[in-house]
Enzyme design. Sequence first.
Site, PDB file in Angstrom:
ATOM      1  N   ASP A  96     -13.905   5.313  -3.149  1.00  0.00           N
ATOM      2  CA  ASP A  96     -13.688   4.978  -4.463  1.00  0.00           C
ATOM      3  C   ASP A  96     -14.274   5.352  -5.723  1.00  0.00           C
ATOM      4  O   ASP A  96     -13.662   5.771  -6.765  1.00  0.00           O
ATOM      5  CB  ASP A  96     -13.670   3.162  -4.556  1.00  0.00           C
ATOM      6  CG  ASP A  96     -12.786   2.499  -3.695  1.00  0.00           C
ATOM      7  OD1 ASP A  96     -11.545   3.248  -3.633  1.00  0.00           O
ATOM      8  OD2 ASP A  96     -12.963   1.367  -3.285  1.00  0.00           O
ATOM      9  N   LYS A 107     -13.421  -4.921   1.771  1.00  0.00           N
ATOM     10  CA  LYS A 107     -14.655  -3.910   1.348  1.00  0.00           C
ATOM     11  C   LYS A 107     -16.162  -4.151   1.580  1.00  0.00           C
ATOM     12  O   LYS A 107     -17.024  -3.398   1.715  1.00  0.00           O
ATOM     13  CB  LYS A 107     -14.433  -3.502  -0.092  1.00  0.00           C
ATOM     14  CG  LYS A 107     -12.942  -2.666  -0.066  1.00  0.00           C
ATOM     15  CD  LYS A 107     -12.829  -2.057  -1.383  1.00  0.00           C
ATOM     16  CE  LYS A 107     -11.242  -1.240  -1.676  1.00  0.00           C
ATOM     17  NZ  LYS A 107     -11.283  -0.364  -2.965  1.00  0.00           N
ATOM     18  N   TYR A 132      -2.020  -0.545  -8.777  1.00  0.00           N
ATOM     19  CA  TYR A 132      -0.787   0.523  -8.855  1.00  0.00           C
ATOM     20  C   TYR A 132       0.339  -0.040  -8.457  1.00  0.00           C
ATOM     21  O   TYR A 132       1.346   0.768  -8.120  1.00  0.00           O
ATOM     22  CB  TYR A 132      -1.140   1.883  -8.137  1.00  0.00           C
ATOM     23  CG  TYR A 132      -1.661   1.537  -6.436  1.00  0.00           C
ATOM     24  CD1 TYR A 132      -0.539   1.103  -5.515  1.00  0.00           C
ATOM     25  CD2 TYR A 132      -2.717   1.216  -6.013  1.00  0.00           C
ATOM     26  CE1 TYR A 132      -0.978   0.849  -4.552  1.00  0.00           C
ATOM     27  CE2 TYR A 132      -3.173   0.987  -4.748  1.00  0.00           C
ATOM     28  CZ  TYR A 132      -2.190   0.776  -3.911  1.00  0.00           C
ATOM     29  OH  TYR A 132      -2.328   0.495  -2.481  1.00  0.00           O
ATOM     30  N   SER A 185      -0.792   4.510   0.311  1.00  0.00           N
ATOM     31  CA  SER A 185      -1.761   5.209   1.030  1.00  0.00           C
ATOM     32  C   SER A 185      -0.964   6.133   2.251  1.00  0.00           C
ATOM     33  O   SER A 185      -1.087   7.162   2.085  1.00  0.00           O
ATOM     34  CB  SER A 185      -2.862   4.464   1.522  1.00  0.00           C
ATOM     35  OG  SER A 185      -3.677   4.129   0.593  1.00  0.00           O
ATOM     36  N   ALA A 245     -14.472  -3.399  -5.102  1.00  0.00           N
ATOM     37  CA  ALA A 245     -13.958  -2.242  -6.060  1.00  0.00           C
ATOM     38  C   ALA A 245     -14.927  -2.219  -7.113  1.00  0.00           C
ATOM     39  O   ALA A 245     -15.361  -0.913  -7.575  1.00  0.00           O
ATOM     40  CB  ALA A 245     -12.511  -2.154  -6.422  1.00  0.00           C
ATOM     41  N   SER A 283       0.841  -1.298  -0.068  1.00  0.00           N
ATOM     42  CA  SER A 283       0.083  -0.092   0.013  1.00  0.00           C
ATOM     43  C   SER A 283       0.997   1.315  -0.166  1.00  0.00           C
ATOM     44  O   SER A 283       1.733   1.438   0.899  1.00  0.00           O
ATOM     45  CB  SER A 283      -0.807   0.133   1.194  1.00  0.00           C
ATOM     46  OG  SER A 283      -1.770   1.273   1.219  1.00  0.00           O
ATOM     47  N   ASN A 310     -14.911   1.549   1.677  1.00  0.00           N
ATOM     48  CA  ASN A 310     -13.626   1.634   1.633  1.00  0.00           C
ATOM     49  C   ASN A 310     -13.046   2.445   2.594  1.00  0.00           C
ATOM     50  O   ASN A 310     -11.727   2.964   2.767  1.00  0.00           O
ATOM     51  CB  ASN A 310     -13.160   2.016   0.459  1.00  0.00           C
ATOM     52  CG  ASN A 310     -12.925   3.264  -0.098  1.00  0.00           C
ATOM     53  OD1 ASN A 310     -13.820   4.212   0.344  1.00  0.00           O
ATOM     54  ND2 ASN A 310     -11.990   4.058  -0.593  1.00  0.00           N
ATOM     55  N   THR A 325      -8.850  -2.071   2.212  1.00  0.00           N
ATOM     56  CA  THR A 325      -8.565  -2.471   0.890  1.00  0.00           C
ATOM     57  C   THR A 325      -8.829  -3.838   0.558  1.00  0.00           C
ATOM     58  O   THR A 325      -9.552  -4.502   1.676  1.00  0.00           O
ATOM     59  CB  THR A 325      -7.081  -2.228   0.414  1.00  0.00           C
ATOM     60  OG1 THR A 325      -6.852  -2.419  -0.824  1.00  0.00           O
ATOM     61  CG2 THR A 325      -6.053  -2.712   1.368  1.00  0.00           C
ATOM     62  N   GLY A 339      -3.324   3.315 -12.135  1.00  0.00           N
ATOM     63  CA  GLY A 339      -3.743   3.385 -10.863  1.00  0.00           C
ATOM     64  C   GLY A 339      -3.596   4.557  -9.721  1.00  0.00           C
ATOM     65  O   GLY A 339      -4.220   4.551  -8.757  1.00  0.00           O
ATOM     66  N   ALA A 399     -15.701  -8.410 -10.209  1.00  0.00           N
ATOM     67  CA  ALA A 399     -16.773  -8.250  -9.792  1.00  0.00           C
ATOM     68  C   ALA A 399     -16.788  -8.328  -8.156  1.00  0.00           C
ATOM     69  O   ALA A 399     -17.873  -8.726  -7.500  1.00  0.00           O
ATOM     70  CB  ALA A 399     -17.937  -9.560 -10.157  1.00  0.00           C
TER      71      ALA A 399
END
Length: 273
Positions: free
Chosen positions: A107, A70, A217, A20, A133, A18, A91, A66, A238, A130
């Site tokens: 998101d 979710k 990403y 983030s 996200a 991650s 999220n 993540t 991403g 599916a």
Amino acid sequence: MSKGLPYAEVIGDPIAHSKSPLIHNFWLNALDIEAEYRKTHVTPDGLAAYFLERRGDPDWLGCNVTIPHKIAVMDFTDDPGGVRARIGAMNTIACETGGPLVGTNTDAGGFLQPLLRDKWRGKSAVLIGAGGAARALLFALASLGVPDIVVMARDAAKGQALLDRAGVKGRVIGMGDALPPVDLLVNSSPLGMVGQAPLALDLSPLPEGATVYDIVYAPLETGLLKAARGRGLKTLDGLEMLIGQAALAFDIFFDATAPRERDEELRALLMAA
């Protein structure tokens, strides 16, 4: 428990990849806000214990969520915005000391930002995946009024359930089926991510003006984006969605507007990390 440095975090399984924390801490430093953002590995079996522990921490402001949590996190949160019904995945979880856990989804908004910026006006899209996200991204595409949406999924029933939940009259195709000639191809699955199977598609059916958008990403240059660029198609990576959704969450956690005028500097840091 004594009050320390306020913090938010991102949880997932896996979580080491991650980016983030780099994003949020870059913004916190830029705005001289005394707080921090972390990443924490939480397994599906440990989700209930995680929230129980964090709710007792007065420094905890909330978390981003993540893969693969979710959908599962909705069992632990209040939902004043009706995210369960409208999207079916969360999220971002916010918490005020002594108050409820409030879930939302950034998101969808983060995904839409580069499409709105580029004034995308396509009429058809394929959405790969599916999962959690995909629920947010399908909601976002439907909000743009895209009339022709196709879900590409391993499990046809799961793909159809995704369309039904969103109230979208689309169709489902399998992962081995040929792509239709759509204006937008979106990968919402983990395929192509570090540690996951590659996403190998024949992009030849896509028209010259099509856009390929991969929300993976890590790596930033996925096989899908490389193939799209090889065909001269427009691409969105991403980091576009990652930074966009992070900015919305940053405002929720830290009650401050992310300094998006420094996006170019931030992207350089993320690409070097």
